[in-house]
Design a protein around this motif. Structure first.
Motif, PDB file in Angstrom:
ATOM      1  N   LEU A 132     -34.259 -22.423  75.207  1.00  0.00           N
ATOM      2  CA  LEU A 132     -34.572 -21.438  76.233  1.00  0.00           C
ATOM      3  C   LEU A 132     -33.321 -20.653  76.612  1.00  0.00           C
ATOM      4  CD1 LEU A 132     -36.835 -23.558  78.627  1.00  0.00           C
ATOM      5  CD2 LEU A 132     -37.574 -21.851  76.957  1.00  0.00           C
ATOM      6  N   ASP A 133     -33.523 -19.478  77.173  1.00  0.00           N
ATOM      7  CA  ASP A 133     -32.392 -18.683  77.645  1.00  0.00           C
ATOM      8  C   ASP A 133     -31.534 -19.510  78.598  1.00  0.00           C
ATOM      9  OD1 ASP A 133     -33.411 -16.609  76.206  1.00  0.00           O
ATOM     10  OD2 ASP A 133     -34.042 -15.403  77.930  1.00  0.00           O
ATOM     11  N   GLY A 134     -30.214 -19.468  78.368  1.00  0.00           N
ATOM     12  CA  GLY A 134     -29.283 -20.191  79.224  1.00  0.00           C
ATOM     13  C   GLY A 134     -29.058 -21.630  78.825  1.00  0.00           C
ATOM     14  N   HIS A 135     -29.647 -22.059  77.694  1.00  0.00           N
ATOM     15  CA  HIS A 135     -29.536 -23.452  77.273  1.00  0.00           C
ATOM     16  C   HIS A 135     -29.212 -23.538  75.780  1.00  0.00           C
ATOM     17  CE1 HIS A 135     -31.997 -23.707  80.945  1.00  0.00           C
ATOM     18  NE2 HIS A 135     -31.515 -24.922  81.080  1.00  0.00           N
ATOM     19  N   GLY A 136     -28.744 -24.720  75.386  1.00  0.00           N
ATOM     20  CA  GLY A 136     -28.472 -24.950  73.966  1.00  0.00           C
ATOM     21  C   GLY A 136     -27.497 -23.933  73.413  1.00  0.00           C
TER      22      GLY A 136
ATOM     23  N   CYS B 129     -24.084 -20.884  78.519  1.00  0.00           N
ATOM     24  CA  CYS B 129     -22.762 -20.355  78.852  1.00  0.00           C
ATOM     25  C   CYS B 129     -22.268 -21.111  80.077  1.00  0.00           C
ATOM     26  CB  CYS B 129     -22.831 -18.857  79.139  1.00  0.00           C
ATOM     27  SG  CYS B 129     -21.224 -18.079  79.373  1.00  0.00           S
ATOM     28  N   SER B 130     -21.208 -21.865  79.925  1.00  0.00           N
ATOM     29  CA  SER B 130     -20.708 -22.703  81.012  1.00  0.00           C
ATOM     30  C   SER B 130     -19.750 -21.934  81.921  1.00  0.00           C
ATOM     31  CB  SER B 130     -19.956 -23.914  80.442  1.00  0.00           C
ATOM     32  OG  SER B 130     -20.821 -24.782  79.752  1.00  0.00           O
ATOM     33  N   PRO B 131     -19.679 -22.332  83.183  1.00  0.00           N
ATOM     34  CA  PRO B 131     -18.635 -21.764  84.046  1.00  0.00           C
ATOM     35  C   PRO B 131     -17.261 -22.147  83.494  1.00  0.00           C
ATOM     36  CG  PRO B 131     -19.664 -23.677  85.084  1.00  0.00           C
ATOM     37  CD  PRO B 131     -20.492 -23.350  83.884  1.00  0.00           C
ATOM     38  N   ARG B 132     -16.312 -21.243  83.602  1.00  0.00           N
ATOM     39  CA  ARG B 132     -14.982 -21.504  83.044  1.00  0.00           C
ATOM     40  C   ARG B 132     -14.332 -22.732  83.663  1.00  0.00           C
ATOM     41  NH1 ARG B 132     -12.092 -15.514  82.521  1.00  0.00           N
ATOM     42  NH2 ARG B 132     -13.605 -14.624  81.033  1.00  0.00           N
ATOM     43  N   SER B 133     -14.630 -22.979  84.933  1.00  0.00           N
ATOM     44  CA  SER B 133     -14.017 -24.110  85.622  1.00  0.00           C
ATOM     45  C   SER B 133     -14.444 -25.451  85.032  1.00  0.00           C
ATOM     46  CB  SER B 133     -14.371 -24.070  87.108  1.00  0.00           C
ATOM     47  OG  SER B 133     -15.777 -24.009  87.293  1.00  0.00           O
TER      48      SER B 133
ATOM     49  N   LEU C 280     -28.413 -24.525  89.060  1.00  0.00           N
ATOM     50  CA  LEU C 280     -28.425 -25.951  89.351  1.00  0.00           C
ATOM     51  C   LEU C 280     -27.354 -26.556  88.458  1.00  0.00           C
ATOM     52  CD1 LEU C 280     -31.362 -24.823  90.059  1.00  0.00           C
ATOM     53  CD2 LEU C 280     -32.078 -27.204  89.916  1.00  0.00           C
ATOM     54  N   ARG C 281     -26.260 -27.000  89.061  1.00  0.00           N
ATOM     55  CA  ARG C 281     -25.041 -27.348  88.320  1.00  0.00           C
ATOM     56  C   ARG C 281     -24.785 -28.850  88.368  1.00  0.00           C
ATOM     57  NH1 ARG C 281     -20.257 -23.464  89.512  1.00  0.00           N
ATOM     58  NH2 ARG C 281     -21.566 -22.234  88.094  1.00  0.00           N
ATOM     59  N   TYR C 282     -24.521 -29.391  87.183  1.00  0.00           N
ATOM     60  CA  TYR C 282     -24.186 -30.808  87.063  1.00  0.00           C
ATOM     61  C   TYR C 282     -22.763 -30.977  86.543  1.00  0.00           C
ATOM     62  CZ  TYR C 282     -28.588 -33.355  87.889  1.00  0.00           C
ATOM     63  OH  TYR C 282     -29.679 -33.944  88.460  1.00  0.00           O
TER      64      TYR C 282
ATOM     65  N   ALA D 164     -24.095 -27.485  81.671  1.00  0.00           N
ATOM     66  CA  ALA D 164     -23.707 -27.642  83.073  1.00  0.00           C
ATOM     67  C   ALA D 164     -24.636 -26.903  84.017  1.00  0.00           C
ATOM     68  CB  ALA D 164     -22.273 -27.154  83.270  1.00  0.00           C
ATOM     69  N   ASP D 165     -25.032 -25.681  83.653  1.00  0.00           N
ATOM     70  CA  ASP D 165     -25.800 -24.816  84.543  1.00  0.00           C
ATOM     71  C   ASP D 165     -27.220 -24.581  84.042  1.00  0.00           C
ATOM     72  OD1 ASP D 165     -23.551 -24.588  86.067  1.00  0.00           O
ATOM     73  OD2 ASP D 165     -23.341 -22.408  85.857  1.00  0.00           O
ATOM     74  N   ALA D 166     -28.186 -24.724  84.939  1.00  0.00           N
ATOM     75  CA  ALA D 166     -29.557 -24.300  84.688  1.00  0.00           C
ATOM     76  C   ALA D 166     -29.855 -23.139  85.630  1.00  0.00           C
ATOM     77  CB  ALA D 166     -30.527 -25.450  84.936  1.00  0.00           C
TER      78      ALA D 166
END
Length: 302
Positions: free
Chosen positions: A49-53, A57-61, A172-174, A207-209
């Protein structure tokens, strides 16, 4: 207007199976089920899905060293612009391409159910059936987020493990690198998965959904979404989407569908594709193959 279809009218022996993951996961989580389906002669394709796999795209931090937890909790998400509708448009094109324009059996897990629900409303002609696996089916006028906080979902273990405010960062960040949060993720998603597989899965999580997927209210109609046959796999030991909430969403789907939802229950965590891939493959195979036997009987006049 799309006429309501029975499974017998929807399926064909070569109907592809499209496997859709949930938040933070990717097509990788379906690999064991795909192997099981292949051994049964059922063709399947898992998508990102968009934003996954491969679309994540992860936050740089996340990769900053030394790791700055404060920066990680505050950085705006690079996937914040993705909505349920935009992700559904991408999924429709994936299903169209995989099936060559023919209807597919779409199997959606967790938050993938939100995207698949919107996709089924957009293009019901591409869905031979929509099977939810411990998935959100937000058809009752509420968003995925609103369903999450209903009393029927009491005891869920997802929200408490988040590392940032979704409204602030757009996701939603883990933080799967934190030992305590890693343990919480394990209990929420993989409480019946063997240790090695669970550790590997946690290490592969995005990391991000996209938060807007969960915040968007999905509008469905009986003429479009309701014309698609539906089934639901309830996971009775689910700590992410509680069984009572799963059953509530089944009732909501039934209220808008042309046919009652077929329900199967598995004694598993939120991730039967990892803990019981053979059992889940059997359920998918039955949805895929059983209709062909019914179709053969109908055509033969039996």
């Amino acid at each position: 207007m799309v006429a309501a279809r029975t499974k017998e009218e929807s399926m064909h022996p070569t109907t592809p199976v499209v496997l859709v993951h949930g938040f933070w996961h990717g097509s990788w989580c379906w690999s064991l089920v795909s192997e099981e389906l292949a051994s049964r002669g059922v063709a399947s394709v898992a998508v990102d899905l968009d934003g996954h796999g491969l679309k994540s795209c992860s936050p740089r931090s996340r990769w900053q060293r030394p790791f700055d937890s404060a920066a990680f909790s505050e950085e705006p998400s690079p996937v914040a612009g993705i909505t349920a509708s935009s992700a559904a448009t991408s999924l429709v094109e994936q299903v169209r391409r995989i099936g060559g324009g023919r209807p597919c059996l779409v199997v959606a897990h967790s938050a993938g159910g939100t995207v698949a629900t919107a996709a089924a409303e957009q293009a019901p002609e591409l869905f031979a059936e929509l099977m939810y696996v411990a998935a959100f089916a937000p058809v009752g006028g509420k968003s995925q987020a609103e369903y999450t906080f209903l009393p029927e979902n009491a005891g869920e273990m997802v929200v408490g493990g988040l590392s940032a405010d979704p409204l602030s960062v757009g996701a939603l960040r883990y933080d799967a690198g934190d030992g305590d949060r890693r343990a919480a993720i394990r209990e929420a998603f993989y409480n019946d998965v063997d240790d090695a597989t669970a550790e590997a899965a946690i290490s592969l999580l995005t990391a991000d959904a996209p938060a807007r997927v969960g915040f968007e209210q999905i509008r469905v109609t009986a003429e479009r979404f309701g014309a698609v046959p539906h089934s639901y796999v309830v996971c009775s030991r689910d700590n992410a989407i509680r069984p009572a909430l799963q059953r509530l969403m089944i009732r909501d789907v039934d209220a808008v569908s042309g046919e009652p939802t077929e329900v199967v229950e598995i004694d598993s965590s939120h991730s039967p594709f990892l803990s019981q891939p053979g059992v889940l493959a059997e359920v998918i195979e039955a949805a895929h193959a059983g209709v062909h036997r019914s179709e053969g009987s109908r055509v033969a006049g039996v």
